[in-house]
Design a protein around this motif. Structure first.
Motif: not given
Length: 121
Positions: A86-103
């Motif tokens: 829909k037109p209201e879906d117009t936006a900049v889409y960002y990916c987000n990832v949460i995790g752990t640095i195993t070292d």
């Protein structure tokens, strides 16, 4: 440090479909949750969809039934399939990832640079 590269997005007519992908790269990390957010002009960034390490998915009410989030853990990649746009879906889409640095046993919270999705009426 974990870096994210987003791809997909673009211009589509209302009712059409688009797919986004987000690939995470780095050394010695483990991903927990992966999500997509979006920010329209003049508005705050909002959650679109989230997929937890358990596989459970969470969607914003205004995209339920139209958007599908998925992940490929072997590729450290998240996907967002967007249908019936829909037109209201117009936006900049960002990916987000949460995790752990195993070292280090420390958590990380990384964001992509964003990809534009424009839905014309």
């Amino acid at each position: 440090q974990v870096q994210l590269v987003e791809s997909g997005g673009g211009l589509v007519q209302a009712g059409g479909s688009l797919g986004l992908s987000c690939a995470a790269s780095g050394n010695n990390f483990k991903i927990n949750d992966m999500g997509w957010y979006r920010q329209a002009p003049g508005k705050q960034r909002e959650l679109v969809a989230l997929i937890l390490s358990s596989g459970r998915t969470i969607y914003a009410d205004n995209v339920k039934g139209r958007f599908t989030i998925a992940r490929d853990s072997t590729k450290n990649t998240a996907y967002l399939q967007m249908n019936s746009l829909k037109p209201e879906d117009t936006a900049v889409y960002y990916c987000n990832v949460i995790g752990t640095i195993t070292d280090w046993g420390r958590s990380f919270d990384s964001w992509g640079r964003g990809t534009q999705v424009t839905v014309s009426s």
